[in-house]
Design a protein around this motif. Sequence first.
Motif, mmCIF file in Angstrom:
data_model
loop_
_atom_site.group_PDB
_atom_site.id
_atom_site.type_symbol
_atom_site.label_atom_id
_atom_site.label_comp_id
_atom_site.label_asym_id
_atom_site.label_seq_id
_atom_site.Cartn_x
_atom_site.Cartn_y
_atom_site.Cartn_z
ATOM 1 N N PRO A 40 0.557 -1.469 -0.093
ATOM 2 C CA PRO A 40 0.090 0.106 0.062
ATOM 3 C C PRO A 40 0.889 1.422 0.081
ATOM 4 C CG PRO A 40 0.187 -1.017 2.059
ATOM 5 C CD PRO A 40 0.862 -2.068 0.996
ATOM 6 N N GLU A 41 0.367 2.408 -0.532
ATOM 7 C CA GLU A 41 0.999 3.670 -0.553
ATOM 8 C C GLU A 41 0.401 4.217 0.698
ATOM 9 O OE1 GLU A 41 0.682 6.207 -3.930
ATOM 10 O OE2 GLU A 41 1.626 7.891 -2.771
ATOM 11 N N ASN A 43 -0.942 6.865 1.554
ATOM 12 C CA ASN A 43 -1.728 8.055 1.591
ATOM 13 C C ASN A 43 -3.164 8.087 1.682
ATOM 14 O OD1 ASN A 43 -2.646 6.380 -0.694
ATOM 15 N ND2 ASN A 43 -1.961 7.654 -2.501
ATOM 16 N N GLY A 49 -11.316 -2.995 -0.582
ATOM 17 C CA GLY A 49 -10.767 -3.475 -1.941
ATOM 18 C C GLY A 49 -9.365 -3.962 -1.489
ATOM 19 N N HIS A 50 -8.683 -3.212 -0.740
ATOM 20 C CA HIS A 50 -7.405 -3.506 -0.127
ATOM 21 C C HIS A 50 -7.447 -4.792 0.609
ATOM 22 C CE1 HIS A 50 -6.479 0.770 -0.586
ATOM 23 N NE2 HIS A 50 -5.553 0.290 -1.461
ATOM 24 N N THR A 248 -3.469 -5.448 -9.441
ATOM 25 C CA THR A 248 -4.805 -5.192 -10.030
ATOM 26 C C THR A 248 -4.643 -4.918 -11.355
ATOM 27 O OG1 THR A 248 -4.919 -2.821 -8.993
ATOM 28 C CG2 THR A 248 -6.328 -4.758 -7.924
ATOM 29 N N ARG A 279 -9.870 -6.094 -9.792
ATOM 30 C CA ARG A 279 -10.260 -5.361 -8.392
ATOM 31 C C ARG A 279 -11.483 -5.412 -7.929
ATOM 32 N NH1 ARG A 279 -7.842 -0.522 -8.710
ATOM 33 N NH2 ARG A 279 -8.964 0.503 -7.070
ATOM 34 N N LEU A 280 -11.605 -5.153 -6.714
ATOM 35 C CA LEU A 280 -13.172 -5.191 -6.089
ATOM 36 C C LEU A 280 -13.883 -3.870 -6.178
ATOM 37 C CD1 LEU A 280 -15.035 -6.390 -4.403
ATOM 38 C CD2 LEU A 280 -14.033 -5.531 -2.377
ATOM 39 N N LYS A 289 -9.187 6.353 -3.022
ATOM 40 C CA LYS A 289 -8.882 7.167 -2.093
ATOM 41 C C LYS A 289 -8.988 8.594 -2.277
ATOM 42 C CE LYS A 289 -4.908 4.107 -1.230
ATOM 43 N NZ LYS A 289 -3.475 4.289 -1.079
HETATM 44 P P1 ATP Z 1 -3.785 4.899 -5.230
HETATM 45 O O1 ATP Z 1 -2.636 4.150 -6.062
HETATM 46 O O2 ATP Z 1 -4.875 5.690 -6.330
HETATM 47 O O3 ATP Z 1 -3.430 5.604 -3.995
HETATM 48 P P2 ATP Z 1 -4.753 2.205 -4.882
HETATM 49 O O4 ATP Z 1 -6.076 1.883 -4.244
HETATM 50 O O5 ATP Z 1 -4.278 1.662 -5.864
HETATM 51 O O6 ATP Z 1 -4.982 3.775 -4.727
HETATM 52 P P3 ATP Z 1 -2.384 1.301 -3.223
HETATM 53 O O7 ATP Z 1 -2.314 1.841 -1.804
HETATM 54 O O8 ATP Z 1 -1.439 1.748 -4.290
HETATM 55 O O9 ATP Z 1 -3.724 2.122 -3.313
HETATM 56 O O10 ATP Z 1 -2.873 -0.276 -3.300
HETATM 57 C C1 ATP Z 1 -2.077 -1.234 -2.669
HETATM 58 C C2 ATP Z 1 -2.489 -2.585 -3.113
HETATM 59 O O11 ATP Z 1 -3.809 -2.981 -3.149
HETATM 60 C C3 ATP Z 1 -2.142 -2.550 -4.772
HETATM 61 O O12 ATP Z 1 -1.548 -3.718 -5.076
HETATM 62 C C4 ATP Z 1 -3.396 -2.672 -5.442
HETATM 63 O O13 ATP Z 1 -3.448 -3.245 -6.578
HETATM 64 C C5 ATP Z 1 -4.534 -3.118 -4.400
HETATM 65 N N1 ATP Z 1 -5.876 -2.545 -4.495
HETATM 66 C C6 ATP Z 1 -6.376 -1.243 -4.414
HETATM 67 N N2 ATP Z 1 -7.549 -0.998 -4.761
HETATM 68 C C7 ATP Z 1 -8.183 -2.490 -4.714
HETATM 69 C C8 ATP Z 1 -9.125 -2.865 -5.052
HETATM 70 N N3 ATP Z 1 -10.303 -2.231 -5.037
HETATM 71 N N4 ATP Z 1 -9.422 -4.383 -4.989
HETATM 72 C C9 ATP Z 1 -8.424 -5.017 -4.852
HETATM 73 N N5 ATP Z 1 -7.151 -4.714 -4.662
HETATM 74 C C10 ATP Z 1 -6.838 -3.365 -4.656
#
Ligand code: ATP
Length: 571
Positions: A40-41, A43, A49-50, A248, A279-280, A289
């Motif tokens: 995760p980032e 932020n 989803g995560h 994803t 993704r979910l 986010k």
């Molecule tokens: P952003 O990059 O826009 O800040 P993000 O949702 O991609 O948002 P990350 O923190 O980069 O956030 O995500 C961490 C991990 O979670 C990544 O591997 C991403 O693919 C996965 N992930 C994020 N959203 C979902 C989702 N809705 N369903 C499944 N996996 C997700």
Amino acid sequence: MKTPETTPAAEDKPTDFIREIVAADLASGRHAAVRTRFPPEPNGHLHIGHAKSICLNFGIAREFGGRCNLRMDDTNPSKEESSYVRAIIADVKWLIGGWADAQLAMANPESTEPFYTSDYFDPLHDFAVQLIEKGRAYVCDLTPADTEEYRGSPDRPGRESPYRDRPIAENLDFFARMKAGEFPDSSRTLRAKIDMTAPNMWLRDPVLYRIRHVEHHQAGSSWCIYPMYDFAHGLSDYIEGITHSVCTLEFEVHRPLYDWILQALELPRKLPHQYEFARLNLSYTVMSKRKLLQLVRDKLVKGWDDPRLPTISGMRRRGVPADALRRFAYTIGITKYNGVTDVAVLEHAIRQQLNRTAVRRLAVLRPIKLILTNLPDDYYEGLEAINNPEDPEAGQRALPFSRTLYIERDDFSETPPPKFFRLKPGGEVRLKYAYIIKCDDVIKDESGRIQEVRCTVDRESRSGLANANRKVKGTIHWVSAPHAIETEVRLYDRLFTSPDPDDEGDFLRHLNPNSLEIVTARAEPSLALLGAAATCQFERLGYFTLDPDSSPDHLVMNRTITLRDNWAKNG
Ligand code: ATP
Ligand code: MG
């Protein structure tokens, strides 16, 4: 308390195309052990989803005896905060805590600290220098706007930067001076030298490093150049010895770049491979986010852990059990097709889990007073009620019964519609775990508002007595007024009224104005004994969990979920 599972049960071993690949790679000896990561980032807070991605990556590690790294993908300090880092660690620990397998250390085997991409800023910088030395990267002086303009578009090839053929020595010198802080923000970048005509836009000399004179929440003030996601990600995977880098589908188009960087460096060890899944997306839910941050910043919700948000911290606060989220993640499965999951599927998983585990209690959300006129003023009786019909081991509790009760305002009607089987003038109803009562009279104030309902109790009809089988159509819940404890109850509904709040236009126009209602409920006294994190079922009303806002003299409870899906009938 349930003991943590040590090995996955059969129902906890899903199959999908990614697990098939992992199994095949282990069987063929391509990898001796599997190592995944969740990156995760920091932020914002993690969301449902995560949770899908966490259950996949940590689940694979657990099922195949490998390890999963929690890695903060912290390459963009201007949007990141250490408070988010702490929240992410807490959320991941909570979500997978019930798994607690010995072989599944959270991250570092030596500690519970996660990994940080920022810990690799030195080796990442060295890799960048190596790319320059190999003639595969160059320092570019184009402005951000020109860089974008030179990139072309999917149907129009890009143009090469005039700085593309800078001599290697000059590139090394400029990159060193970028790092030394000689140049202002965005004045130069380090770019990969790939192909400005590539159909895949990500291969058109992508930026690898940019200048940002900002402090980093983890790395402090040692850096003013920061690596871009695509450069840092694959190399962090390599540094950590990741075998299967699962992300994803939006990253599918990045995969050629992921591979290019690793191959261009001619690295000695086995390379990680990226795999993508859908993704979910959930109906009635926003997960971006950026939008979640907007809801928090604009105070449309009470914070990242507002129980109406689909964040892991919000759902935890609301009382959603981690088991239910993991079960949900496994139920929906892993595919390569993007779609929308009905939020009712998540709600079903929550109800199913809580039905098994939650103790039952009586509480009245919108009380009206009920007097049993044929009992003496000081009448007291200790009744018994079972704690959970689904779990005989949950035992029984004492339930005080007296002359003055509270019942639910909705359970009494002076002008009942047909088939109203609750209390009405002249009618009979059973009080749960207690007696059959009959309504004789209604007392109102000058404005016509009901003050109290007067009833007589049939003393022979107590549950368990010979006369108890006498047929009455309805059973209602109640509490004894002198024994009841007051509790603030926060009743949540879906945050959005539209199944697709992310449609064209402003998502805020779909906000549900009635997503939170606060009432002062009366509950049976044993509620005070409920442990802090415990969730109970208020019979006929739903599942409720103590909120951290509670104090010993002011209980606050969140309704985790209703007993039935109130939205289903609305289509
Ligand atoms: P952003 O990059 O826009 O800040 P993000 O949702 O991609 O948002 P990350 O923190 O980069 O956030 O995500 C961490 C991990 O979670 C990544 O591997 C991403 O693919 C996965 N992930 C994020 N959203 C979902 C989702 N809705 N369903 C499944 N996996 C997700
Ligand atoms: Mg991301």
